[in-house]
Structure formats: C-alpha cells, structure tokens
Design a protein around this motif. Structure first.
Motif, PDB file in Angstrom:
ATOM      1  N   GLU A   4      -4.062  -1.974  -4.285  1.00 20.30           N
ATOM      2  CA  GLU A   4      -2.602  -2.189  -4.248  1.00 20.30           C
ATOM      3  C   GLU A   4      -2.208  -3.131  -5.385  1.00 20.30           C
ATOM      4  O   GLU A   4      -2.762  -4.228  -5.494  1.00 20.30           O
ATOM      5  N   ARG A   5      -1.255  -2.683  -6.204  1.00 19.86           N
ATOM      6  CA  ARG A   5      -0.881  -3.507  -7.374  1.00 19.86           C
ATOM      7  C   ARG A   5      -0.167  -4.796  -6.986  1.00 19.86           C
ATOM      8  O   ARG A   5      -0.243  -5.793  -7.681  1.00 19.86           O
ATOM      9  N   SER A  11       6.486  -1.995  -1.521  1.00 23.17           N
ATOM     10  CA  SER A  11       7.765  -1.330  -1.799  1.00 23.17           C
ATOM     11  C   SER A  11       8.859  -1.896  -0.893  1.00 23.17           C
ATOM     12  O   SER A  11      10.002  -2.060  -1.321  1.00 23.17           O
ATOM     13  N   LEU A  23      16.237   3.924   8.649  1.00 29.62           N
ATOM     14  CA  LEU A  23      17.131   4.882   9.308  1.00 29.62           C
ATOM     15  C   LEU A  23      16.380   5.612  10.422  1.00 29.62           C
ATOM     16  O   LEU A  23      16.967   6.391  11.169  1.00 29.62           O
ATOM     17  N   THR A  24      15.083   5.355  10.526  1.00 27.96           N
ATOM     18  CA  THR A  24      14.297   5.890  11.643  1.00 27.96           C
ATOM     19  C   THR A  24      14.250   4.820  12.743  1.00 27.96           C
ATOM     20  O   THR A  24      14.030   3.640  12.461  1.00 27.96           O
ATOM     21  N   VAL A  71      -3.898  -0.001 -10.595  1.00 25.51           N
ATOM     22  CA  VAL A  71      -4.691   1.084 -11.183  1.00 25.51           C
ATOM     23  C   VAL A  71      -4.040   1.440 -12.513  1.00 25.51           C
ATOM     24  O   VAL A  71      -2.863   1.821 -12.559  1.00 25.51           O
ATOM     25  N   ILE A 361       7.363   7.057   7.549  1.00 29.00           N
ATOM     26  CA  ILE A 361       6.262   6.192   7.993  1.00 29.00           C
ATOM     27  C   ILE A 361       5.411   6.908   9.042  1.00 29.00           C
ATOM     28  O   ILE A 361       4.189   6.997   8.912  1.00 29.00           O
TER      29      ILE A 361
HETATM   30  C1  LIG Z   1      15.475   3.437   0.163  1.00 30.41           C
HETATM   31  C2  LIG Z   1      14.418   4.022   1.041  1.00 30.41           C
HETATM   32  C3  LIG Z   1      14.589   3.998   2.419  1.00 30.41           C
HETATM   33  C4  LIG Z   1      13.608   4.545   3.253  1.00 30.41           C
HETATM   34  N1  LIG Z   1      13.811   4.518   4.605  1.00 30.41           N
HETATM   35  C5  LIG Z   1      12.849   5.007   5.427  1.00 30.41           C
HETATM   36  C6  LIG Z   1      13.002   4.939   6.848  1.00 30.41           C
HETATM   37  O1  LIG Z   1      14.019   4.516   7.356  1.00 30.41           O
HETATM   38  N2  LIG Z   1      11.984   5.393   7.620  1.00 30.41           N
HETATM   39  C7  LIG Z   1      10.834   5.923   7.095  1.00 30.41           C
HETATM   40  O2  LIG Z   1       9.946   6.320   7.858  1.00 30.41           O
HETATM   41  N3  LIG Z   1      10.683   6.022   5.759  1.00 30.41           N
HETATM   42  C8  LIG Z   1      11.670   5.587   4.913  1.00 30.41           C
HETATM   43  N4  LIG Z   1      11.511   5.672   3.551  1.00 30.41           N
HETATM   44  C9  LIG Z   1      10.357   6.368   3.028  1.00 30.41           C
HETATM   45  C10 LIG Z   1       9.245   5.330   2.823  1.00 30.41           C
HETATM   46  O3  LIG Z   1       9.191   5.001   1.469  1.00 30.41           O
HETATM   47  C11 LIG Z   1       7.968   5.862   3.293  1.00 30.41           C
HETATM   48  O4  LIG Z   1       8.051   6.145   4.673  1.00 30.41           O
HETATM   49  C12 LIG Z   1       6.805   4.891   3.136  1.00 30.41           C
HETATM   50  O5  LIG Z   1       7.089   3.806   2.324  1.00 30.41           O
HETATM   51  C13 LIG Z   1       5.707   5.657   2.489  1.00 30.41           C
HETATM   52  O6  LIG Z   1       4.609   4.816   2.368  1.00 30.41           O
HETATM   53  P1  LIG Z   1       3.587   5.014   1.197  1.00 30.41           P
HETATM   54  O7  LIG Z   1       2.503   4.050   1.457  1.00 30.41           O
HETATM   55  O8  LIG Z   1       3.271   6.469   1.060  1.00 30.41           O
HETATM   56  O9  LIG Z   1       4.426   4.653  -0.108  1.00 30.41           O
HETATM   57  P2  LIG Z   1       4.930   3.241  -0.620  1.00 30.41           P
HETATM   58  O10 LIG Z   1       5.485   2.434   0.484  1.00 30.41           O
HETATM   59  O11 LIG Z   1       5.814   3.503  -1.806  1.00 30.41           O
HETATM   60  O12 LIG Z   1       3.588   2.529  -1.095  1.00 30.41           O
HETATM   61  C14 LIG Z   1       2.913   2.882  -2.274  1.00 30.41           C
HETATM   62  C15 LIG Z   1       2.194   1.659  -2.763  1.00 30.41           C
HETATM   63  O13 LIG Z   1       1.417   1.988  -3.906  1.00 30.41           O
HETATM   64  C16 LIG Z   1       1.471   0.919  -4.818  1.00 30.41           C
HETATM   65  N5  LIG Z   1       1.173   1.437  -6.157  1.00 30.41           N
HETATM   66  C17 LIG Z   1       1.906   2.323  -6.878  1.00 30.41           C
HETATM   67  N6  LIG Z   1       1.323   2.568  -8.074  1.00 30.41           N
HETATM   68  C18 LIG Z   1       0.180   1.814  -8.111  1.00 30.41           C
HETATM   69  C19 LIG Z   1      -0.842   1.625  -9.065  1.00 30.41           C
HETATM   70  N7  LIG Z   1      -0.824   2.257 -10.244  1.00 30.41           N
HETATM   71  N8  LIG Z   1      -1.857   0.769  -8.759  1.00 30.41           N
HETATM   72  C20 LIG Z   1      -1.913   0.140  -7.550  1.00 30.41           C
HETATM   73  N9  LIG Z   1      -0.954   0.279  -6.617  1.00 30.41           N
HETATM   74  C21 LIG Z   1       0.083   1.109  -6.880  1.00 30.41           C
HETATM   75  C22 LIG Z   1       2.875   0.363  -4.679  1.00 30.41           C
HETATM   76  O14 LIG Z   1       2.931  -0.994  -5.091  1.00 30.41           O
HETATM   77  C23 LIG Z   1       3.134   0.536  -3.192  1.00 30.41           C
HETATM   78  O15 LIG Z   1       2.849  -0.609  -2.438  1.00 30.41           O
HETATM   79  C24 LIG Z   1      12.469   5.144   2.691  1.00 30.41           C
HETATM   80  C25 LIG Z   1      12.302   5.167   1.300  1.00 30.41           C
HETATM   81  C26 LIG Z   1      13.264   4.616   0.485  1.00 30.41           C
HETATM   82  C27 LIG Z   1      13.073   4.668  -1.001  1.00 30.41           C
END
Ligand SMILES: Cc1cc2nc3c(=O)[nH]c(=O)nc-3n(C[C@H](O)[C@H](O)[C@H](O)COP(=O)(O)OP(=O)(O)OC[C@H]3O[C@@H](n4cnc5c(N)ncnc54)[C@H](O)[C@@H]3O)c2cc1C
Length: 387
Positions: A4-5, A11, A23-24, A71, A361
């Motif tokens: 994790e960066r 995020s 919103l969930t 990464v 999520i």
């Molecule tokens: C404005 C907004 C509102 C949202 N509201 C909801 C909601 O209400 N309910 C819901 O279920 N979902 C919601 N989501 C969707 C939500 O983003 C996802 O549910 C959840 O964050 C996905 O998790 P993830 O771990 O796949 O991605 P992320 O949370 O984006 O995590 C990815 C991680 O990878 C890391 N990363 C990226 N590139 C690199 C790299 N090169 N090297 C190392 N680390 C890296 C980032 O720092 C980050 O921590 C929302 C999204 C947005 C944008």
C-alpha cells in the motif's frame, strides 16, 4: 503480502470530500468474516467511520500489509512477476491488482478549452465549498458525485448550474425499504458478469444518484431544481470561451425515468413472488423528472458568471506502473471476471468485475473468494508442472 503506497484505507482518508458519507447503508458494510456491528444498521458512515471500520479489519484479519510502499513497476519475467517498489523489489508467482477503480479523475478533453479565468477542480481535489472562488459553479456530471456536490455547493449559497448527461435515477427509499435492500435481496446486485447481456456497457454505467443522509432522503434532479440548481444538457464542447450544451435534456430525463421504472418493476415482480415473506409497503411510482421552463444551450465562461467548473465526470484506474501488455488503448484492463490476460495476474475492485456489486465494499467478499480459488488452482497447476 499487501503493498500500500499510503496508509490502510488510504482512498477514504485522502481522496474524498469532507461531508461525504457512504451511500451504502451500514448493514451492507461487510468484508470476509467481518461486518458492521454498531447500533445504526440503517445509517450511513462518515469518512472517519469508514477509515476506522477498514483499519480495524486490517487488524483483526492480521493482513500482512506494508504501508508506505508504492509499487513503481510490475514486469513479467519468464515465469513470474518482478514488482519494484519504493521499499525494494519482490518476485511473485501471482499478483492481484487491487489498486482501486477510482485513482484518477476522468476529465473530458474540452477542459483544455476552458478560459484561464475559470478555476477547474476535479471531484478528487474537491473538499468543501469554501475552497472554491466566490461566484457561480458549473458542475459537470450528474451521477452520485455530481448531484451530491451540486446540492452541497448550492446550499452554501452559490449559484450552481448542473450539466446533465446519461444518469441513473433511484429513489433512496422504495416501498418502505432502502433501495439498496431491494438491489441486494432481489438478486440484482448479485448478477454475475457472464449473465449480463452487454457487460462492456454495464461496466461503464454511471453511479446511481444516491446520497447517504440521516434523513434517508432522495437526491434526484427534481430535488436539485427545487433548491435552485439550474439544469442544462450534456457539455458538448467549449468553443471561443463558451460552453455549449446538448439539447437532449428531455430525452436524458425520459430515459432515466424509464430505466428507474423498469428496475422498480423488477423489484415488484420479485416481491410478488415472495408472498408475505417480507414486510414491504404498497407499490409506488415517482413524479417524472421535471423539465425546466427553459434550458440554456450556451454559457459564456468569460462573462464572470461561472468562476469554477467542478468536473464530476467519473474516475478511472491508473496503471502507468503496470508494464505488462494487458491494458487496452482506452486504458481498460483486459480480464475475464478478474482473471487478467497474463498468467498469474488477477484484479479486484473494478466495476462489474464478477458481479454488479463488484466495485462496492461488500462486493469484495464473493469476488475475492472466486479469484483466490482460481489463483490457488493456478499455483497448484504450475507446481505440478514443475515450474
Ligand atoms: C466518491 C466515492 C464514493 C464511494 N462511495 C461508496 C459507498 O458508499 N459504498 C461502497 O461500498 N463503495 C463506495 N465507493 C467505491 C469504493 O471506492 C470501493 O467500494 C472501495 O474503496 C474499493 O476498495 P479497493 O480496495 O478496491 O480500492 P481503493 O479503496 O481505491 O484502494 C486501492 C488502494 O491501492 C493503493 N494504491 C494505488 N496504486 C498503488 C501503487 N502503485 N502502489 C501501492 N499502492 C497503490 C491506494 O493508495 C489505495 O489505498 C465510492 C467511491 C468513490 C470514489
């Protein structure tokens, strides 16, 4: 190893606006063998609450997370991957890309033509109304982000114009239940990617017009018109300092209303088939989206009326560090339900990756199980082949 960066829940800590709530609903906040256990299952978490929820999951799951480790490149070697990071290099038989679907703001190329007197801000940069210059705001995009920010900025006292393209309209509550209860229970959200007729289109669908508030209120275009947000059509281009909007607003409204009614029909059919297993209210239908008395087709960006453009035109993943030829010309990862088009490479967290709920999520649970099953079989097969 999880690299994790930033920090755990990065995020949610650093890429969201101040007032955002999920919103969930809380009852839907669940991860493998872990779920929300607070006293408000129908509420919506604030960002600090989401951060605490995920940080605790990192603890109880004892996931081997290395924070502060960016990464910088992933290359394919003969039988594995070389993962270069700011904290050294790794060699891995398999890699799961879980770097997020919303790392970068998608902003149309017309941004280049916006006069320099107008400040451009993306949804990833926006925090609260006080950050914007005084004066009018043009919000481009009317999906979850655009409608929430148009509402917040309008309520802060500024004139807001909202440019509306294709959108997904949903009521917050339907027949006495949260609309996401219906999505969940009726099976719509569990629909698999290989059962959807046009999965490419499903993956590009905008997010629904929903907001999580303590009042559990609906936030649609009628709500926004009522608080004085001016609705205009899709931003077609910017020419000679003027924003030109498409004239198709009536069609966009009719299409979104029709699709909402069809989804409600699906819910009703499902409820009908359940007999009295669930306590739900009578069938409802909602007022069609009201057409404004007049809608402007042009807006002079040089007149001073608009001081800020807020781009709520979506997000996309960022793969500049992925040096494996699996990203197409449009920046989309080539994968089949998360099994990427390169041996031992997988993805999680992308829109409709394996199910309609994949990008939320709670969508991680089923998708991760499927992906891990494939990954373990892959490792087993390469071990027995002596690789
Ligand atoms: C404005 C907004 C509102 C949202 N509201 C909801 C909601 O209400 N309910 C819901 O279920 N979902 C919601 N989501 C969707 C939500 O983003 C996802 O549910 C959840 O964050 C996905 O998790 P993830 O771990 O796949 O991605 P992320 O949370 O984006 O995590 C990815 C991680 O990878 C890391 N990363 C990226 N590139 C690199 C790299 N090169 N090297 C190392 N680390 C890296 C980032 O720092 C980050 O921590 C929302 C999204 C947005 C944008």
């Amino acid at each position: 190893m999880v690299l994790e960066r930033g920090e755990v829940a990065n995020s949610w800590r650093h890429e969201r606006w101040d007032s955002l709530r999920l919103l969930t609903p809380n009852w839907q906040a669940r991860l493998p063998r872990y779920q929300y256990e607070g006293g408000d299952p129908d509420g919506f978490m604030t960002m600090p609450e989401v951060v605490a929820f995920i940080a605790r999951y990192a603890q109880v799951s004892a996931a081997p997370v290395r924070t502060g480790t960016t990464v910088t490149s992933i290359d394919r070697t003969e039988d594995a991957y070389r993962v270069a990071t700011t904290q050294g290099e790794w060699r891995c038989r398999t890699v799961v890309l879980a770097s997020g679907a919303c790392n970068a703001a998608s902003v149309p190329a017309v941004r280049q033509a916006v006069p320099s007197s107008v400040t451009c801000v993306t949804a990833l940069e926006y925090r609260n109304p006080s950050q914007l210059p005084e004066g009018g705001v043009l919000v481009v995009g009317a999906s979850a982000t655009g409608v929430q920010l148009a509402d917040e900025i309008r309520r802060s006292g500024r004139p807001v114009t909202l440019s509306v393209g294709e959108h997904v309209r949903l009521p917050r509550m339907y027949r006495g239940r949260d609309v996401l209860w219906w999505m969940d229970r009726s099976g719509v959200w569990n629909q698999r990617y290989d059962e959807i007729d046009d999965v490419t289109r499903a993956r590009r669908l905008p997010s629904p017009q929903l907001v999580g508030t303590t009042e559990r209120s609906t936030l649609d275009l009628n709500t926004l018109s009522a608080v004085g947000v001016e609705l205009v059509g899709r931003l077609a281009t910017v020419r000679d300092g003027k924003a030109l909007f498409s004239g198709g607003l009536r069609n966009q409204f009719a299409l979104a209303d029709l699709k909402m009614d069809r989804l409600l029909d699906t819910f009703d059919e499902w409820a009908g088939a359940q007999g009295d297993a669930f306590d739900v209210g009578p069938v409802e239908r909602f007022e069609p989206t009201r057409m404004p008395a007049s809608s402007r087709l042009t807006l002079d960006l040089g007149s001073g009326e608009i001081r800020t453009i807020l781009w709520c035109t979506g997000f996309h993943p960022e793969y500049s560090w992925l040096h494996v030829p699996v990203v197409d010309a449009k920046g989309h990862l080539r994968h089949d339900g998360g099994v990427v088009d390169a041996p031992g490479l997988y993805a999680l967290g992308l829109p409709v990756l394996r199910r309609r709920k994949s990008t939320f999520i709670h969508g991680a649970e089923d998708d991760a199980r499927d992906i891990v099953e494939h990954l373990v079989a892959y490792l087993g097969a390469s071990a027995s082949a002596g690789r």
